[in-house]
Design a protein around this motif. Structure first.
Motif, short mmCIF file in Angstrom:
data_model
loop_
_atom_site.label_atom_id
_atom_site.label_comp_id
_atom_site.label_asym_id
_atom_site.label_seq_id
_atom_site.Cartn_x
_atom_site.Cartn_y
_atom_site.Cartn_z
N LYS A 161 23.06 59.60 -17.02
CA LYS A 161 23.89 58.37 -18.54
C LYS A 161 24.26 57.25 -18.82
CE LYS A 161 24.17 63.06 -21.24
NZ LYS A 161 24.33 63.96 -19.93
N SER A 162 23.41 56.51 -20.39
CA SER A 162 23.92 55.44 -19.70
C SER A 162 25.49 55.27 -19.50
CB SER A 162 22.96 55.16 -21.20
OG SER A 162 23.27 53.61 -21.43
N GLY A 163 25.61 54.27 -18.82
CA GLY A 163 27.44 53.87 -18.85
C GLY A 163 27.52 54.90 -17.66
N ASP A 164 27.02 55.40 -16.77
CA ASP A 164 27.60 55.95 -15.46
C ASP A 164 27.66 55.60 -14.45
OD1 ASP A 164 28.26 58.49 -16.77
OD2 ASP A 164 26.12 58.97 -15.85
N ALA A 165 28.92 55.39 -13.50
CA ALA A 165 28.70 54.51 -12.13
C ALA A 165 27.98 55.56 -11.29
CB ALA A 165 30.18 54.09 -11.71
N LEU A 166 27.20 54.28 -10.65
CA LEU A 166 25.75 55.22 -10.07
C LEU A 166 26.03 54.52 -8.39
CD1 LEU A 166 23.64 57.22 -8.86
CD2 LEU A 166 21.87 54.82 -10.15
N LEU A 167 26.68 54.99 -8.02
CA LEU A 167 26.00 54.34 -6.23
C LEU A 167 25.04 55.23 -5.36
CD1 LEU A 167 27.99 52.80 -3.86
CD2 LEU A 167 28.81 55.36 -3.51
N VAL A 175 12.84 56.31 -1.08
CA VAL A 175 13.13 56.42 -2.58
C VAL A 175 14.94 55.61 -3.23
CG1 VAL A 175 15.00 58.65 -2.75
CG2 VAL A 175 13.39 58.85 -1.51
N GLY A 176 15.68 55.43 -2.01
CA GLY A 176 16.86 54.16 -2.40
C GLY A 176 16.22 52.83 -3.43
N SER A 177 15.64 52.64 -2.77
CA SER A 177 14.47 51.39 -4.13
C SER A 177 14.54 51.90 -5.52
CB SER A 177 13.52 50.25 -3.08
OG SER A 177 12.19 51.19 -3.19
N ALA A 178 13.95 52.49 -5.59
CA ALA A 178 13.36 53.18 -6.71
C ALA A 178 14.73 54.12 -7.38
CB ALA A 178 12.50 54.80 -6.76
N MET A 179 15.52 54.24 -7.03
CA MET A 179 16.79 54.76 -7.51
C MET A 179 18.12 53.63 -7.99
SD MET A 179 18.52 57.63 -7.84
CE MET A 179 18.52 59.24 -6.58
N VAL A 180 17.95 52.97 -7.15
CA VAL A 180 18.07 51.19 -7.60
C VAL A 180 17.77 51.56 -9.50
CG1 VAL A 180 19.15 48.68 -7.28
CG2 VAL A 180 19.23 50.78 -5.71
N GLN A 181 16.84 51.17 -9.07
CA GLN A 181 15.41 50.40 -10.50
C GLN A 181 16.00 51.63 -11.79
OE1 GLN A 181 12.70 48.10 -9.61
NE2 GLN A 181 12.31 49.11 -8.03
N LEU A 182 15.40 52.84 -11.27
CA LEU A 182 15.43 53.69 -12.54
C LEU A 182 16.94 54.02 -12.83
CD1 LEU A 182 13.20 56.28 -10.87
CD2 LEU A 182 12.79 54.98 -11.92
N GLY A 187 20.40 52.87 -17.73
CA GLY A 187 21.45 52.44 -18.70
C GLY A 187 22.87 52.44 -17.77
N ALA A 188 22.52 52.98 -16.62
CA ALA A 188 23.64 53.27 -15.12
C ALA A 188 24.44 51.18 -14.39
CB ALA A 188 23.29 53.79 -14.36
N SER A 189 25.18 51.72 -14.16
CA SER A 189 26.05 50.47 -13.51
C SER A 189 25.86 51.17 -12.21
CB SER A 189 27.46 50.55 -13.70
OG SER A 189 28.25 49.22 -12.94
N VAL A 190 25.15 49.98 -10.80
CA VAL A 190 24.46 50.44 -10.20
C VAL A 190 24.86 49.73 -8.92
CG1 VAL A 190 22.58 50.75 -8.70
CG2 VAL A 190 22.27 51.10 -10.87
N THR A 191 25.69 49.91 -8.40
CA THR A 191 26.70 49.99 -6.50
C THR A 191 25.34 50.60 -5.30
OG1 THR A 191 28.57 49.48 -7.36
CG2 THR A 191 27.97 49.75 -5.45
N ALA A 192 24.96 49.08 -4.89
CA ALA A 192 23.74 49.34 -3.70
C ALA A 192 24.52 49.64 -2.20
CB ALA A 192 22.58 48.61 -3.73
N VAL A 193 24.08 50.49 -1.32
CA VAL A 193 25.03 50.50 -0.15
C VAL A 193 23.69 50.17 1.03
CG1 VAL A 193 26.15 51.52 1.83
CG2 VAL A 193 26.47 51.62 -0.17
#
Length: 332
Positions: A161-167, A175-182, A187-193
């Motif tokens: 959901k919008s506002g969720d923190a996503l790692l 998959v990861g590059s799509a996951m970050v953008q989607l 509306g998530a706050s995205v942290t990428a490893v």
């Protein structure tokens, strides 16, 4: 390399045994004919995904060794022509196909049936298939399919959901590059490893925070997350529990049998399994790309004779986004 096929025959890359890229052989086969509910597509672009390498090598996720042989073939791949996706032009349709016409540009995913590393592929009209909008190249369309549909499937399962923190672990792959953008689009706050060479890439895709795993341990992160998506099997549900918020979801996208059997820990849970392909998801990915909200990430585009060498590159695990292959005599 074989001579150009006659109109009745096509070239395919066939995997004749489990092992290295040397097991891939260029062959000539008859061009398939459409059944009443099928369309025939001339392939202009396809990709080599992690699934192709896993089947060729039979290096499957933990716990799936012998089960994999039962599914894919005991001594060699039961379906020797790999490839999970294609972008191309419809060249024939069966009499029961009403929605598509000859000349349509389409993106399709036969999925587990594979068979896309070929010049032509029949696709059932009720399979995962969508028209490619004008302005999107065959290469970009193909690059969206595997990573994009997998990311959409798991984000849907996670109820992000919008506002969720996503790692996102493994944020520079298909998959990861799509996951970050989607995730960012939702509306998530995205942290990428990711690794050092890919830090700028994942930032450009919308990651608000980045972690270089070569310099910092994942579990030294000072924050916790609502959703953790591991796209490369670099962690486990158990090891990520300290990083999950209450009601947190761990997405074992490349996980093995233990991840599928993992039990809830309080309000935290693990989600795994195979992603399913849907026409609606392909259409969504193509629409977001046409609107400039999703960018296909392509490691590079290779020509048909270089497919085995491209397999070897994917096997290193250092692919950025998708690796696209162009069959012969196709425009760029």
């Amino acid at each position: 390399m074989l001579a150009s096929p006659s109109p009745s025959h096509m070239q395919v890359w066939a995997c004749l045994a489990y092992g290295g890229p040397e097991q891939l052989q260029l062959q000539r086969r008859p061009i398939p004919t459409c059944r009443p509910d099928e369309l025939l597509v001339r392939v202009h672009a396809t990709t080599i995904a992690s699934a192709d390498v896993r089947i060729r090598t039979l290096a499957l996720p933990r716990g799936f060794g012998w089960l994999g042989r039962l599914i894919f073939g005991l001594r060699r791949p039961r379906q020797p022509v790999l490839g999970t996706d294609l972008a191309g032009v419809v060249v024939d349709v069966g009499p029961d196909v009403g929605e598509y016409r000859i000349g349509d540009r389409v993106l399709a995913m036969p999925g587990a049936a594979m068979g896309c590393h070929a010049e032509y592929r029949t696709v059932r009209s009720n399979a995962a298939i969508a028209r490619i909008p004008e302005g999107i190249s065959f290469e970009d369309a193909a690059a969206l399919a595997f990573g994009g549909t997998t990311a959409l499937h798991f984000l849907r399962c996670s109820d992000l959901k919008s506002g969720d923190a996503l790692l996102v672990i493994g944020a520079s792959g298909a998959v990861g590059s799509a996951m970050v953008q989607l995730g960012r689009h939702l509306g998530a706050s995205v942290t990428a490893v990711t690794s050092t060479p890919n830090l700028d890439l994942v930032r450009s895709l919308g990651a608000g925070h980045v972690l270089d795993y070569t310099r910092q341990r994942l579990h030294d992160l000072p924050h916790t997350y609502d959703v953790i998506a591991d796209t490369v099997a670099a962690s486990s549900f158990k090891s990520c529990l300290p990083l999950l918020n209450e009601r947190g979801r761990y997405l074992a996208i490349a996980g093995g049998l233990p991840d599928m059997l993992a039990r809830r820990r309080g309000t935290r849970r693990s989600i795994s399994g195979m992603a399913r392909e849907h026409s609606e998801d392909l259409a969504t990915l193509l629409r977001l790309t046409a609107e400039g909200k999703l960018r296909p990430v392509i490691d590079h585009v290779v020509d048909w004779p270089d497919l085995p060498r491209a397999h070897a590159h994917v096997e290193t695990g250092h692919k950025r986004g998708s690796l696209v292959v162009r069959p012969p005599q196709c425009p760029s």
